[in-house]
Each structure stands twice: as C-alpha cells, then as structure tokens.
Design a protein around this motif. Structure first.
Motif, short mmCIF file in Angstrom:
data_model
loop_
_atom_site.label_atom_id
_atom_site.label_comp_id
_atom_site.label_asym_id
_atom_site.label_seq_id
_atom_site.Cartn_x
_atom_site.Cartn_y
_atom_site.Cartn_z
N HIS A 1 -22.12 -64.84 14.35
CA HIS A 1 -21.30 -64.21 13.33
C HIS A 1 -22.15 -63.19 12.57
CE1 HIS A 1 -18.06 -67.26 13.79
NE2 HIS A 1 -19.07 -68.00 14.17
N PRO A 2 -21.53 -62.30 11.82
CA PRO A 2 -22.31 -61.34 11.04
C PRO A 2 -23.32 -62.01 10.11
CG PRO A 2 -20.02 -60.68 11.08
CD PRO A 2 -20.08 -62.04 11.72
N SER A 3 -22.98 -63.20 9.64
CA SER A 3 -23.88 -63.90 8.71
C SER A 3 -24.82 -64.88 9.39
CB SER A 3 -23.07 -64.63 7.64
OG SER A 3 -22.11 -65.50 8.24
N GLY A 4 -24.74 -64.99 10.72
CA GLY A 4 -25.68 -65.87 11.41
C GLY A 4 -25.07 -66.65 12.56
N TYR A 5 -25.66 -67.79 12.86
CA TYR A 5 -25.26 -68.62 13.98
C TYR A 5 -24.51 -69.85 13.48
CZ TYR A 5 -28.70 -65.82 16.53
OH TYR A 5 -29.40 -64.77 17.08
N ARG A 6 -23.49 -70.24 14.24
CA ARG A 6 -22.65 -71.37 13.84
C ARG A 6 -22.48 -72.33 15.00
NH1 ARG A 6 -16.99 -72.36 14.13
NH2 ARG A 6 -16.23 -73.70 12.44
N LEU B 1 -33.09 -69.75 10.27
CA LEU B 1 -33.40 -70.55 11.46
C LEU B 1 -34.85 -70.35 11.88
CD1 LEU B 1 -30.15 -70.09 13.59
CD2 LEU B 1 -30.99 -72.20 12.55
N VAL B 2 -35.32 -69.13 11.83
CA VAL B 2 -36.72 -68.86 12.19
C VAL B 2 -37.66 -69.62 11.27
CG1 VAL B 2 -38.52 -67.09 12.20
CG2 VAL B 2 -36.31 -66.63 13.29
N GLU B 3 -37.40 -69.54 9.98
CA GLU B 3 -38.26 -70.25 9.02
C GLU B 3 -38.19 -71.76 9.23
OE1 GLU B 3 -38.87 -70.71 4.17
OE2 GLU B 3 -37.49 -69.23 4.99
N GLU B 4 -37.01 -72.26 9.54
CA GLU B 4 -36.85 -73.69 9.74
C GLU B 4 -37.58 -74.16 10.99
OE1 GLU B 4 -34.80 -77.06 7.91
OE2 GLU B 4 -35.21 -74.99 7.32
N MET B 5 -37.53 -73.36 12.03
CA MET B 5 -38.10 -73.76 13.31
C MET B 5 -39.60 -73.55 13.40
SD MET B 5 -35.03 -72.25 15.73
CE MET B 5 -35.82 -72.63 17.30
N PRO C 1 -22.16 -70.70 9.04
CA PRO C 1 -23.19 -69.93 9.74
C PRO C 1 -24.55 -70.02 9.04
CG PRO C 1 -21.17 -68.65 9.46
CD PRO C 1 -21.02 -69.86 8.61
N VAL C 2 -25.59 -70.01 9.84
CA VAL C 2 -26.96 -70.02 9.32
C VAL C 2 -27.62 -68.72 9.76
CG1 VAL C 2 -29.15 -71.26 9.23
CG2 VAL C 2 -27.03 -72.52 9.61
N SER C 3 -28.22 -68.03 8.84
CA SER C 3 -28.83 -66.73 9.17
C SER C 3 -29.99 -66.92 10.14
CB SER C 3 -29.33 -66.04 7.90
OG SER C 3 -30.45 -66.71 7.38
N GLY C 4 -30.25 -65.86 10.90
CA GLY C 4 -31.37 -65.91 11.82
C GLY C 4 -32.68 -66.11 11.09
N GLU C 5 -32.83 -65.47 9.93
CA GLU C 5 -34.06 -65.63 9.16
C GLU C 5 -34.27 -67.09 8.75
OE1 GLU C 5 -31.72 -63.47 8.64
OE2 GLU C 5 -32.64 -61.46 8.83
N ALA D 1 -37.42 -64.63 20.36
CA ALA D 1 -37.73 -66.05 20.50
C ALA D 1 -36.56 -66.92 20.05
CB ALA D 1 -38.99 -66.38 19.69
N LEU D 2 -35.96 -66.54 18.93
CA LEU D 2 -34.81 -67.30 18.43
C LEU D 2 -33.65 -67.18 19.41
CD1 LEU D 2 -33.28 -68.92 16.32
CD2 LEU D 2 -32.77 -66.77 15.13
N GLN D 3 -33.38 -65.97 19.89
CA GLN D 3 -32.26 -65.78 20.81
C GLN D 3 -32.46 -66.58 22.08
OE1 GLN D 3 -29.32 -64.18 20.13
NE2 GLN D 3 -28.76 -65.23 22.03
#
Length: 264
Positions: free
Chosen positions: A89-94, A46-50, A40-44, A62-64
């Motif tokens: 997941h609780p820890s992010g998106y997979r 992913l936001v920073e990456e994108m 899983p990758v955290s939402g934070e 926006a991420l959702q």
C-alpha cells in the motif's frame, strides 16, 4: 485458512498441521506484520524492526526480497487463495488476517467481552477467561521479541493477560472459590509483586479461607516492598482492604467481588 499464534513461540498452522517460518528475519517480518493487526507497516519501520542498527547496504531490495519470500511461503500454504495475504500500500506493507485467525486478537476480544459481561454470570466469565488464558503457551513470541514495535505489542498483550487474570480471579472469588484459587493468586502476586490488584485479591482469598494473619502479613510485605522499591505507600484501595480485614467486615465473606468494588 491459516492460524497464526504469537502467545508463545510464533506458530503458523494449516489444515494439515504446523508450518515452519525459518530464519530470524522472516520470523521478525511475520511478527511485525501480525501485531499491526491488519494495518500497513512502513518499509522504514520494517527495516528497523528486522535489522536494527545492522541495516544492509541496499535496504529496499533486501526488504523486498524478504517480503517476496514470505509471499511465496504463504502462497504455498494456501494454494487456493486467490490473492496474496501480503499486499503493498502507499503507506507500507499489510498482512491480511481474518477474524479468528490470530490467537492474540482473539484473546484481546475475549478480555474486552469479559470486562463488559454481567456481574451475575460469574461462572460464565470464569470459564470464558480460563479458556482464553489457556491460549498462552509462554511469553509473547516465545522470548524472541524482535524490535521496538514487537516489544511494545508484547507488553500490550501481557497487560491484557494480567487483566484477564484479575477478572477471572474476581469471578472465582464471587463464586466462593477462595481456597481453590489461593495457589494461583499467590503465584500471580509473586510474579507481579507491585501489581496491587493481585495483592488485594490474595488478601481477600486468604481471609475468606480463615487465614486472617496471613492476609495481613501479605499487606505488610506489600507495603514494605512499595516503600523500598518505589518510595510510595499502598493505594487507598489496598488500605481499605486491610481495614476491612481488621474489622472483620461481613461483606468480605458475603461476596468477595462485591467487597472489592465497595471498599476499593
């Protein structure tokens, strides 16, 4: 079943052909989830990456929105799949990627297999690594590196690529293919001038091809470049290869790879 390729520009292939992932943000999202290799990758993150420093006002929405768009895209490509590949997941998106579905993961697996292969099966090792290296279509992500996570993953895969090249050259030298790999070794040494292993292999291939003077010239240029760019001297392993060439060590011709192991 989908096939994901990142050893080159991002590609997603279905049973009927390639599918396009349009838009830089969508490509970055897919790439980031892919290089996480099922974790899983955290939402934070992913936001920073994108978006980097250009984070939208309502980043969570926006991420959702982009995740939902990706889920719809993948569902359309695999209408018979019972559950979405993208899960929360609780820890992010997979992103679920099964074995054999991503080229980079298969490449790494092959390199690790080659590292533990029997030294007596040089032909099999050379063939296996040649096929693996042929998977590369260009730089990771095709020169669209994304953010920090993707850049770090790209550097990791590139390191595996160089390791695969070294192992393949070792196998080819052990098979006596000194002249056959000279051009590739010279190219590898040119592209990675500070990687001493390529220099060692090139020197041995040149010497075993009857070009002692050229082999020693490669060493002298390498020594000068290390001094000028890094302020260091050649490693003991590289100096031992030079010494073996100067004294015409019979082991150099007898078995190039064993020589590398003995004198390096």
């Amino acid at each position: 079943m989908l096939k994901f390729s990142i050893l080159g520009a991002l590609q997603v292939r279905t049973v009927s052909g390639p599918a396009e992932i349009s838009g830089d943000l969508q490509r970055t999202l897919v790439q980031t989830l892919l290089v996480s290799e099922g974790q899983p990758v955290s939402g934070e993150s992913l936001v920073e990456e994108m978006w980097g420093e250009s984070v939208p006002d309502n980043q969570a929405n926006a991420l959702q929105a982009h995740v939902s768009r990706l889920r719809r895209k993948l569902k359309a490509l695999e209408p018979g799949r019972p559950v979405s590949r993208v899960t929360i997941h609780p820890s992010g998106y997979r992103l679920t990627v099964d074995e054999g579905e991503m080229d980079a993961a298969e490449f790494v697996r092959t390199v690790r297999e080659a590292e533990s292969a029997s030294p007596y099966d040089a032909e099999g090792t050379a063939r296996m690594l040649g096929q693996a290296l042929a998977m590369w279509r260009g730089p990771v992500f095709g020169g669209f590196p994304g953010g920090t996570l993707c850049q770090l993953a790209g550097a990791r895969y590139e390191e595996y690529r160089m390791r695969a090249m070294e192992l393949r050259f070792d196998a080819e030298l052990r098979l006596g293919q000194h002249a056959a790999v000279l051009a590739e070794l010279a190219e590898a040494h040119t592209h990675y001038p500070l990687r001493e292993r390529f220099c060692e292999q090139l020197m041995i291939a040149l010497y075993c091809s009857g070009r002692q003077a050229d082999a020693l010239d490669v060493f002298r240029r390498m020594r000068r470049q290390l001094d000028e760019e890094l302020g260091i001297q050649p490693s003991p392993a590289l100096r031992r290869v030079e010494s073996a060439i100067l004294r015409h060590d019979p082991a150099l011709v007898r078995d190039a790879r064993s020589t590398l192991l003995q004198i390096a």
